[in-house]
Design a protein around this motif. Sequence first.
Motif, PDB file in Angstrom:
ATOM      1  N   MET A   1      28.244  40.524  47.092  1.00 21.22           N
ATOM      2  CA  MET A   1      28.905  39.791  47.972  1.00 21.22           C
ATOM      3  C   MET A   1      30.548  41.140  48.792  1.00 21.22           C
ATOM      4  O   MET A   1      31.153  41.542  47.908  1.00 21.22           O
ATOM      5  CB  MET A   1      29.723  38.997  47.503  1.00 21.22           C
ATOM      6  CG  MET A   1      30.929  38.187  48.810  1.00 21.22           C
ATOM      7  SD  MET A   1      31.591  36.412  48.043  1.00 21.22           S
ATOM      8  CE  MET A   1      29.702  35.278  47.040  1.00 21.22           C
ATOM      9  N   ALA A   2      30.521  40.867  49.642  1.00 20.02           N
ATOM     10  CA  ALA A   2      31.554  41.992  50.078  1.00 20.02           C
ATOM     11  C   ALA A   2      33.497  41.322  49.326  1.00 20.02           C
ATOM     12  O   ALA A   2      33.478  40.386  48.986  1.00 20.02           O
ATOM     13  CB  ALA A   2      31.796  42.236  50.782  1.00 20.02           C
ATOM     14  N   PRO A   3      33.954  42.224  49.200  1.00 16.79           N
ATOM     15  CA  PRO A   3      35.384  42.379  48.763  1.00 16.79           C
ATOM     16  C   PRO A   3      36.367  40.995  48.923  1.00 16.79           C
ATOM     17  O   PRO A   3      37.122  39.825  48.500  1.00 16.79           O
ATOM     18  CB  PRO A   3      35.963  43.966  47.864  1.00 16.79           C
ATOM     19  CG  PRO A   3      34.778  44.539  48.116  1.00 16.79           C
ATOM     20  CD  PRO A   3      33.721  43.696  48.999  1.00 16.79           C
ATOM     21  N   GLU A   4      36.599  41.694  50.509  1.00 13.76           N
ATOM     22  CA  GLU A   4      37.356  40.263  51.066  1.00 13.76           C
ATOM     23  C   GLU A   4      36.434  39.195  50.938  1.00 13.76           C
ATOM     24  O   GLU A   4      37.215  37.795  51.278  1.00 13.76           O
ATOM     25  CB  GLU A   4      37.333  40.580  52.560  1.00 13.76           C
ATOM     26  CG  GLU A   4      35.874  41.084  53.398  1.00 13.76           C
ATOM     27  CD  GLU A   4      35.095  42.569  53.048  1.00 13.76           C
ATOM     28  OE1 GLU A   4      34.631  42.170  53.973  1.00 13.76           O
ATOM     29  OE2 GLU A   4      36.042  43.153  52.675  1.00 13.76           O
ATOM     30  N   MET A   5      34.919  39.036  51.299  1.00  7.95           N
ATOM     31  CA  MET A   5      34.481  37.935  50.939  1.00  7.95           C
ATOM     32  C   MET A   5      34.960  36.992  49.397  1.00  7.95           C
ATOM     33  O   MET A   5      34.831  35.880  49.869  1.00  7.95           O
ATOM     34  CB  MET A   5      32.886  38.069  51.197  1.00  7.95           C
ATOM     35  CG  MET A   5      32.929  37.717  52.502  1.00  7.95           C
ATOM     36  SD  MET A   5      33.090  36.284  54.060  1.00  7.95           S
ATOM     37  CE  MET A   5      32.916  35.345  53.544  1.00  7.95           C
ATOM     38  N   ASP A   6      35.004  37.569  48.053  1.00 10.32           N
ATOM     39  CA  ASP A   6      34.820  37.007  47.190  1.00 10.32           C
ATOM     40  C   ASP A   6      36.361  37.347  47.382  1.00 10.32           C
ATOM     41  O   ASP A   6      36.673  35.350  46.212  1.00 10.32           O
ATOM     42  CB  ASP A   6      35.475  38.249  46.045  1.00 10.32           C
ATOM     43  CG  ASP A   6      34.899  37.843  45.092  1.00 10.32           C
ATOM     44  OD1 ASP A   6      34.359  36.444  44.677  1.00 10.32           O
ATOM     45  OD2 ASP A   6      35.465  38.173  44.092  1.00 10.32           O
ATOM     46  N   ALA A   7      37.591  37.501  47.581  1.00 11.58           N
ATOM     47  CA  ALA A   7      38.814  37.387  48.234  1.00 11.58           C
ATOM     48  C   ALA A   7      39.326  36.069  48.681  1.00 11.58           C
ATOM     49  O   ALA A   7      39.782  34.848  48.556  1.00 11.58           O
ATOM     50  CB  ALA A   7      40.031  38.102  48.477  1.00 11.58           C
ATOM     51  N   THR A   8      38.858  35.672  49.592  1.00 16.07           N
ATOM     52  CA  THR A   8      38.010  34.615  50.492  1.00 16.07           C
ATOM     53  C   THR A   8      37.946  33.213  49.489  1.00 16.07           C
ATOM     54  O   THR A   8      37.965  32.641  49.882  1.00 16.07           O
ATOM     55  CB  THR A   8      38.256  34.841  51.944  1.00 16.07           C
ATOM     56  OG1 THR A   8      38.222  35.964  52.578  1.00 16.07           O
ATOM     57  CG2 THR A   8      37.841  34.000  52.519  1.00 16.07           C
TER      58      THR A   8
END
Length: 108
Positions: A1-8
Amino acid sequence: MAPEMDATRQAVLNRLAAVDKAAGQADPAKLLPLARLELRRLADSWRRLLTAHRATPDGRHCEACRTRNRRWPCPVWRVAHEQLIGEGVPHRRRTYPLRNPFGRLLPR
């Protein structure tokens, strides 16, 4: 999973946890303003999600789930019905007997 998706994802889960925690508070004076705000946000969120998951012009598939060729109503609409209308999706009566899943394995 992309880091920005994980943060979201984490931000959304944290917000849901905060709402759950607030719902457990006993002080109505603090809870009522938050509840009003969250109910509006909840209704708006469902509307936006369901708008994205509308039926195609022919009424057979979901626009958002089209890449998976999902029939309409898609799982998002079924979950919305279950959660917003309550008591889950009505159980359909079986009109035919269950097949024996091991029937093909038995020697003839």
